[in-house]
Design a protein around this motif. Structure first.
Motif, PDB file in Angstrom:
ATOM      1  N   THR A 135      65.135  47.020  79.910  1.00 37.63           N
ATOM      2  CA  THR A 135      66.381  46.251  79.816  1.00 37.63           C
ATOM      3  C   THR A 135      66.851  46.270  78.363  1.00 37.63           C
ATOM      4  O   THR A 135      66.046  46.520  77.461  1.00 37.63           O
ATOM      5  N   PRO A 136      68.124  45.965  78.122  1.00 35.67           N
ATOM      6  CA  PRO A 136      68.635  45.917  76.747  1.00 35.67           C
ATOM      7  C   PRO A 136      68.184  44.676  75.969  1.00 35.67           C
ATOM      8  O   PRO A 136      68.707  44.397  74.896  1.00 35.67           O
ATOM      9  N   PHE A 137      67.225  43.941  76.494  1.00 35.22           N
ATOM     10  CA  PHE A 137      66.702  42.743  75.836  1.00 35.22           C
ATOM     11  C   PHE A 137      65.177  42.731  75.761  1.00 35.22           C
ATOM     12  O   PHE A 137      64.585  41.743  75.350  1.00 35.22           O
ATOM     13  N   SER A 138      64.526  43.819  76.195  1.00 36.20           N
ATOM     14  CA  SER A 138      63.065  43.823  76.280  1.00 36.20           C
ATOM     15  C   SER A 138      62.463  45.039  75.585  1.00 36.20           C
ATOM     16  O   SER A 138      63.031  46.126  75.601  1.00 36.20           O
ATOM     17  N   VAL A 139      61.285  44.818  74.978  1.00 38.32           N
ATOM     18  CA  VAL A 139      60.565  45.869  74.257  1.00 38.32           C
ATOM     19  C   VAL A 139      59.064  45.658  74.434  1.00 38.32           C
ATOM     20  O   VAL A 139      58.626  44.594  74.873  1.00 38.32           O
ATOM     21  N   PHE A 140      58.291  46.680  74.056  1.00 39.65           N
ATOM     22  CA  PHE A 140      56.840  46.535  74.027  1.00 39.65           C
ATOM     23  C   PHE A 140      56.281  47.356  72.877  1.00 39.65           C
ATOM     24  O   PHE A 140      56.833  48.395  72.517  1.00 39.65           O
ATOM     25  N   PRO A 141      55.165  46.888  72.291  1.00 42.24           N
ATOM     26  CA  PRO A 141      54.539  47.632  71.200  1.00 42.24           C
ATOM     27  C   PRO A 141      53.497  48.613  71.723  1.00 42.24           C
ATOM     28  O   PRO A 141      52.868  48.380  72.761  1.00 42.24           O
ATOM     29  N   LEU A 142      53.342  49.704  70.971  1.00 38.36           N
ATOM     30  CA  LEU A 142      52.293  50.672  71.277  1.00 38.36           C
ATOM     31  C   LEU A 142      52.116  51.583  70.078  1.00 38.36           C
ATOM     32  O   LEU A 142      52.951  51.602  69.173  1.00 38.36           O
ATOM     33  N   THR A 143      51.019  52.320  70.077  1.00 43.23           N
ATOM     34  CA  THR A 143      50.758  53.269  68.999  1.00 43.23           C
ATOM     35  C   THR A 143      51.329  54.633  69.395  1.00 43.23           C
ATOM     36  O   THR A 143      51.566  54.892  70.589  1.00 43.23           O
ATOM     37  N   PRO A 144      51.510  55.517  68.425  1.00 39.88           N
ATOM     38  CA  PRO A 144      51.945  56.872  68.785  1.00 39.88           C
ATOM     39  C   PRO A 144      50.988  57.554  69.766  1.00 39.88           C
ATOM     40  O   PRO A 144      51.439  58.226  70.703  1.00 39.88           O
ATOM     41  N   ALA A 145      49.701  57.378  69.580  1.00 37.27           N
ATOM     42  CA  ALA A 145      48.731  57.990  70.500  1.00 37.27           C
ATOM     43  C   ALA A 145      48.896  57.432  71.908  1.00 37.27           C
ATOM     44  O   ALA A 145      48.803  58.182  72.894  1.00 37.27           O
ATOM     45  N   GLN A 146      49.147  56.144  72.021  1.00 33.69           N
ATOM     46  CA  GLN A 146      49.365  55.543  73.341  1.00 33.69           C
ATOM     47  C   GLN A 146      50.649  56.069  73.976  1.00 33.69           C
ATOM     48  O   GLN A 146      50.687  56.337  75.174  1.00 33.69           O
ATOM     49  N   LEU A 147      51.695  56.251  73.161  1.00 36.35           N
ATOM     50  CA  LEU A 147      52.952  56.796  73.669  1.00 36.35           C
ATOM     51  C   LEU A 147      52.731  58.187  74.242  1.00 36.35           C
ATOM     52  O   LEU A 147      53.190  58.496  75.345  1.00 36.35           O
ATOM     53  N   GLN A 148      51.997  59.010  73.534  1.00 37.94           N
ATOM     54  CA  GLN A 148      51.740  60.356  74.020  1.00 37.94           C
ATOM     55  C   GLN A 148      50.879  60.331  75.280  1.00 37.94           C
ATOM     56  O   GLN A 148      51.140  61.061  76.241  1.00 37.94           O
ATOM     57  N   ALA A 149      49.865  59.480  75.294  1.00 38.33           N
ATOM     58  CA  ALA A 149      49.001  59.383  76.468  1.00 38.33           C
ATOM     59  C   ALA A 149      49.780  58.893  77.693  1.00 38.33           C
ATOM     60  O   ALA A 149      49.589  59.398  78.808  1.00 38.33           O
ATOM     61  N   LEU A 150      50.660  57.926  77.501  1.00 39.58           N
ATOM     62  CA  LEU A 150      51.447  57.383  78.610  1.00 39.58           C
ATOM     63  C   LEU A 150      52.424  58.396  79.186  1.00 39.58           C
ATOM     64  O   LEU A 150      52.634  58.446  80.394  1.00 39.58           O
ATOM     65  N   THR A 151      53.041  59.172  78.313  1.00 42.44           N
ATOM     66  CA  THR A 151      54.102  60.077  78.746  1.00 42.44           C
ATOM     67  C   THR A 151      53.613  61.483  79.068  1.00 42.44           C
ATOM     68  O   THR A 151      54.260  62.192  79.840  1.00 42.44           O
ATOM     69  N   GLY A 152      52.511  61.892  78.450  1.00 37.64           N
ATOM     70  CA  GLY A 152      52.033  63.257  78.614  1.00 37.64           C
ATOM     71  C   GLY A 152      52.927  64.268  77.914  1.00 37.64           C
ATOM     72  O   GLY A 152      52.778  65.470  78.098  1.00 37.64           O
ATOM     73  N   ALA A 153      53.856  63.786  77.096  1.00 33.86           N
ATOM     74  CA  ALA A 153      54.809  64.668  76.403  1.00 33.86           C
ATOM     75  C   ALA A 153      54.212  65.199  75.111  1.00 33.86           C
ATOM     76  O   ALA A 153      53.237  64.661  74.590  1.00 33.86           O
ATOM     77  N   THR A 154      54.845  66.244  74.598  1.00 33.19           N
ATOM     78  CA  THR A 154      54.374  66.847  73.346  1.00 33.19           C
ATOM     79  C   THR A 154      55.236  66.365  72.188  1.00 33.19           C
ATOM     80  O   THR A 154      56.386  65.964  72.358  1.00 33.19           O
ATOM     81  N   TRP A 155      54.651  66.423  70.999  1.00 35.52           N
ATOM     82  CA  TRP A 155      55.366  66.084  69.769  1.00 35.52           C
ATOM     83  C   TRP A 155      56.219  67.269  69.390  1.00 35.52           C
ATOM     84  O   TRP A 155      55.759  68.408  69.404  1.00 35.52           O
ATOM     85  N   SER A 156      57.471  67.003  69.028  1.00 28.54           N
ATOM     86  CA  SER A 156      58.408  68.070  68.686  1.00 28.54           C
ATOM     87  C   SER A 156      59.275  67.665  67.504  1.00 28.54           C
ATOM     88  O   SER A 156      59.566  66.484  67.305  1.00 28.54           O
ATOM     89  N   ASP A 157      59.718  68.685  66.761  1.00 24.15           N
ATOM     90  CA  ASP A 157      60.679  68.461  65.687  1.00 24.15           C
ATOM     91  C   ASP A 157      62.053  68.433  66.308  1.00 24.15           C
ATOM     92  O   ASP A 157      62.591  69.479  66.714  1.00 24.15           O
ATOM     93  N   ILE A 158      62.632  67.255  66.438  1.00 27.75           N
ATOM     94  CA  ILE A 158      63.933  67.106  67.090  1.00 27.75           C
ATOM     95  C   ILE A 158      64.988  66.566  66.126  1.00 27.75           C
ATOM     96  O   ILE A 158      66.143  66.382  66.527  1.00 27.75           O
ATOM     97  N   LYS A 159      64.594  66.315  64.888  1.00 27.67           N
ATOM     98  CA  LYS A 159      65.471  65.663  63.925  1.00 27.67           C
ATOM     99  C   LYS A 159      66.572  66.605  63.439  1.00 27.67           C
ATOM    100  O   LYS A 159      66.321  67.766  63.164  1.00 27.67           O
ATOM    101  N   GLN A 160      67.751  66.042  63.309  1.00 26.86           N
ATOM    102  CA  GLN A 160      68.892  66.792  62.793  1.00 26.86           C
ATOM    103  C   GLN A 160      68.803  66.974  61.311  1.00 26.86           C
ATOM    104  O   GLN A 160      68.269  66.167  60.604  1.00 26.86           O
TER     105      GLN A 160
END
Length: 160
Positions: A135-160
């Motif tokens: 929701t536009p009013f809710s958030v949760f904390p996590l570490t980068p390692a947890q984010l990767q584990a949760l999503t199964g996604a890879t780290w990428s250079d996406i910055k402009q």
């Protein structure tokens, strides 16, 4: 800040628990839909916000979700090269249909349809991140390692 009460935020909380992550979804009275709003509400740096940017694959029609550091602009060209197709604009209806979330509250997990997901390598510079919880009013904390584990996604250079 208060414990999650909105049904969508509670579903995100359940998904975190199901994944074995001991993280608490919290809600705010003020909106957290932008990185700046979220950082102000939480009391952290804008860069610590793991914002979800949604594109539409031109060929596949599939949602492409980029979880980026709140202080980074996403390079559409880099993302297109990484996913192998041109990207189109994702309007509010597409975002809700593809992810199950409204713009400003797209969580990095629990999408209602399969999505292509990329993680901004710059998020790894922090010990703790804050991500939208549905929701536009809710958030949760996590570490980068947890984010990767949760999503199964890879780290990428996406910055402009």
């Amino acid at each position: 800040m208060k414990p999650a009460q909105h049904p969508t935020a509670l579903r995100t909380q359940q998904r975190l628990a199901d994944a074995g992550l001991d993280s608490r979804v919290v809600e705010f009275e003020q909106p957290t839909r932008t990185s700046a709003e979220a950082a102000a509400a939480i009391g952290c740096e804008v860069a610590e916000i793991a914002k979800s940017i949604v594109f539409r694959g031109e060929d596949s029609g599939q949602a492409v979700v980029v979880v980026a550091s709140g202080d980074n602009r996403v390079s559409e060209a880099k993302v297109a090269a990484l996913v192998g197709e041109a990207l189109g604009r994702a309007d509010a209806d597409f975002v809700r249909t593809a992810t199950g979330y409204a713009i400003g509250g797209v969580a990095p997990i629990g999408h209602v349809q399969p999505v292509k997901l990329l993680l901004d390598t710059d998020l790894q510079r922090f010990d703790r991140l804050w991500a939208a919880a549905g929701t536009p009013f809710s958030v949760f904390p996590l570490t980068p390692a947890q984010l990767q584990a949760l999503t199964g996604a890879t780290w990428s250079d996406i910055k402009q």
